[in-house]
Design a protein around this motif. Structure first.
Motif, PDB file in Angstrom:
ATOM      1  N   GLY A  95      12.474 -40.553  20.985  1.00  0.00           N
ATOM      2  CA  GLY A  95      11.896 -41.837  21.129  1.00  0.00           C
ATOM      3  C   GLY A  95      12.223 -42.730  20.120  1.00  0.00           C
ATOM      4  O   GLY A  95      12.813 -42.305  19.066  1.00  0.00           O
ATOM      5  N   PRO A  96      11.666 -43.815  20.004  1.00  0.00           N
ATOM      6  CA  PRO A  96      11.749 -44.690  19.009  1.00  0.00           C
ATOM      7  C   PRO A  96      11.521 -44.110  17.564  1.00  0.00           C
ATOM      8  O   PRO A  96      10.459 -43.411  17.191  1.00  0.00           O
ATOM      9  CB  PRO A  96      10.902 -45.904  19.325  1.00  0.00           C
ATOM     10  N   GLY A  97      12.435 -44.217  16.549  1.00  0.00           N
ATOM     11  CA  GLY A  97      12.107 -43.618  15.257  1.00  0.00           C
ATOM     12  C   GLY A  97      12.767 -44.225  14.157  1.00  0.00           C
ATOM     13  O   GLY A  97      12.746 -43.666  12.991  1.00  0.00           O
ATOM     14  N   SER A  98      13.850 -45.357  14.429  1.00  0.00           N
ATOM     15  CA  SER A  98      14.391 -45.628  13.363  1.00  0.00           C
ATOM     16  C   SER A  98      13.420 -46.527  12.430  1.00  0.00           C
ATOM     17  O   SER A  98      12.453 -46.982  12.723  1.00  0.00           O
ATOM     18  CB  SER A  98      15.558 -46.779  13.579  1.00  0.00           C
ATOM     19  N   GLU A  99      13.880 -46.808  11.068  1.00  0.00           N
ATOM     20  CA  GLU A  99      13.226 -47.440  10.196  1.00  0.00           C
ATOM     21  C   GLU A  99      13.336 -48.934  10.244  1.00  0.00           C
ATOM     22  O   GLU A  99      12.654 -49.777  10.240  1.00  0.00           O
ATOM     23  CB  GLU A  99      13.185 -46.907   8.643  1.00  0.00           C
ATOM     24  N   HIS A 100      14.580 -49.410  10.232  1.00  0.00           N
ATOM     25  CA  HIS A 100      14.885 -50.864  10.490  1.00  0.00           C
ATOM     26  C   HIS A 100      14.794 -50.987  11.779  1.00  0.00           C
ATOM     27  O   HIS A 100      15.183 -50.240  12.633  1.00  0.00           O
ATOM     28  CB  HIS A 100      16.269 -51.244   9.822  1.00  0.00           C
ATOM     29  N   THR A 101      14.616 -52.300  12.268  1.00  0.00           N
ATOM     30  CA  THR A 101      14.545 -52.707  13.468  1.00  0.00           C
ATOM     31  C   THR A 101      15.566 -54.064  13.696  1.00  0.00           C
ATOM     32  O   THR A 101      15.536 -54.731  12.644  1.00  0.00           O
ATOM     33  CB  THR A 101      13.042 -52.956  14.355  1.00  0.00           C
ATOM     34  N   VAL A 102      15.909 -54.284  14.796  1.00  0.00           N
ATOM     35  CA  VAL A 102      16.773 -55.447  15.001  1.00  0.00           C
ATOM     36  C   VAL A 102      16.306 -56.285  16.184  1.00  0.00           C
ATOM     37  O   VAL A 102      15.763 -55.926  17.446  1.00  0.00           O
ATOM     38  CB  VAL A 102      18.117 -55.271  15.223  1.00  0.00           C
ATOM     39  N   ASP A 103      15.626 -57.710  15.872  1.00  0.00           N
ATOM     40  CA  ASP A 103      14.879 -58.322  16.959  1.00  0.00           C
ATOM     41  C   ASP A 103      14.115 -57.455  17.444  1.00  0.00           C
ATOM     42  O   ASP A 103      13.679 -57.834  18.665  1.00  0.00           O
ATOM     43  CB  ASP A 103      15.925 -58.844  17.952  1.00  0.00           C
ATOM     44  N   GLY A 104      13.126 -56.708  16.680  1.00  0.00           N
ATOM     45  CA  GLY A 104      11.970 -55.938  17.309  1.00  0.00           C
ATOM     46  C   GLY A 104      12.494 -54.566  18.047  1.00  0.00           C
ATOM     47  O   GLY A 104      11.453 -53.977  18.231  1.00  0.00           O
ATOM     48  N   GLU A 105      13.668 -54.330  18.084  1.00  0.00           N
ATOM     49  CA  GLU A 105      14.105 -53.286  18.943  1.00  0.00           C
ATOM     50  C   GLU A 105      14.208 -51.917  17.743  1.00  0.00           C
ATOM     51  O   GLU A 105      14.908 -52.098  16.945  1.00  0.00           O
ATOM     52  CB  GLU A 105      15.544 -53.357  19.615  1.00  0.00           C
ATOM     53  N   GLN A 106      13.533 -50.850  17.986  1.00  0.00           N
ATOM     54  CA  GLN A 106      13.385 -49.842  17.234  1.00  0.00           C
ATOM     55  C   GLN A 106      14.388 -48.625  17.982  1.00  0.00           C
ATOM     56  O   GLN A 106      14.254 -48.239  19.009  1.00  0.00           O
ATOM     57  CB  GLN A 106      11.870 -49.110  16.958  1.00  0.00           C
TER      58      GLN A 106
END
Length: 308
Positions: free
Chosen positions: A126-137
């Protein structure tokens, strides 16, 4: 975009109701029975975590500024095969890298040499990245840590405002396994408990990342380490092109354990305020596409034949 769920709201409330103490931890680890300094109280573990240039951030693409100085990177000895130790350090998995691998260009002030890499992930893919792009993780994020070539110690490099350069790569779920990652996935089975480690068979940094030709699109900003002590000494480069891993491969990371034996999940810091910083983007494919369109326009204007 990942919105605040009832469960995450409850966990966030626990930080207010319970008094964090002791070592730092991720939100997924915190309970009233196991009190620790969660992300909102990392400044209790280290004052620098309340600085104004913290990482990670949410990258709002429409607000990024084009910087033509962000040219393609020069990767030195990234193809070099090396043996190392992969370790469960209680917060992530980390691998030390020989200082042979280097990066340069891309508007970096000097050459930087690789030190280590580690990862951040969510729960079972599931979602787990630290940075997000336009709110997407994204499901997971790889950080390859480098220090300026003149430093011999990462601790000293962190005393330089641009002493460290980190390359960040997102992951995406794919329908098939990424065979290049099998040495790491296989090693995870041996290092489930905190403090455990094992030998990592020959591997190269090149095999972990997308092909060099697809690494021309990236974002750049000045930030910090994403774990305490949160030193604001990092030149961040976050690449657009994600790395594919199968659902099974992504889930393998959630089988690791924190020190208390609970599943090691949610190993990411929430995004931090930008506080007026500018996020820059490279020209990359945008410039290539523009040149192609210009050539097509000129060809049509002159009435010349077009060849595909």
């Amino acid at each position: 975009m990942q919105h605040l769920t009832p469960l995450s709201f409850l966990l966030a409330s626990l930080f207010t109701i319970c008094t964090g103490a002791g070592d730092w931890c991720y939100q997924s680890q915190f309970t009233c029975e196991h009190q620790c300094n969660g992300p909102v109280k990392w400044d209790h573990a280290n004052a620098q975590c309340s600085g104004r240039s913290q990482s990670p951030i949410n990258i709002v693409t429409k607000k990024t500024a084009l910087d033509e100085r962000l040219t393609p990177f020069q990767f030195g000895d990234y193809q070099h095969n090396f043996k190392s130790i992969i370790k469960n350090n209680g917060h992530s998995v980390s691998v030390s890298v020989p200082h042979l691998a280097t990066i340069a260009a891309g508007n970096l002030a000097t050459q930087y040499k690789a030190v280590q890499f580690h990862l951040h992930w969510g729960e079972n893919g599931g979602p787990g990245s630290e940075h997000t792009v336009d709110g997407e993780q994204f499901p997971m994020e790889l950080h390859i840590v480098h220090m300026k070539k003149d430093f011999t110690d990462l601790g000293k490099a962190l005393g330089d405002p641009e002493g460290v350069a980190v390359l960040g790569f997102f992951y995406e779920e794919s329908s098939s396994a990424n065979k290049k990652y099998e040495p790491i996935i296989n090693a995870l089975k041996v290092i489930k408990t905190t403090g455990s480690n094992t030998s990592l068979s020959q591997i190269s940094l090149e095999q972990l990342i997308p092909s060099e030709q697809s690494l021309t699109n990236y974002y750049r900003y000045k930030g910090s380490l994403t774990t305490p002590g949160c030193h604001e000494a990092v030149v961040w480069t976050v690449f657009e092109k994600p790395i594919p891993l199968s659902k099974t491969q992504l889930k393998a990371f959630s089988e690791l354990q924190f020190q208390d034996g609970k599943p090691m999940t949610g190993t990411f810091r929430p995004v931090q305020p930008l506080n007026g910083r500018t996020v820059y983007r490279s020209g990359g494919a945008v410039l290539v596409a523009s040149a192609a369109l210009l050539m097509a326009s000129v060809t049509m204007a002159l009435g010349l034949p077009q060849y595909n």
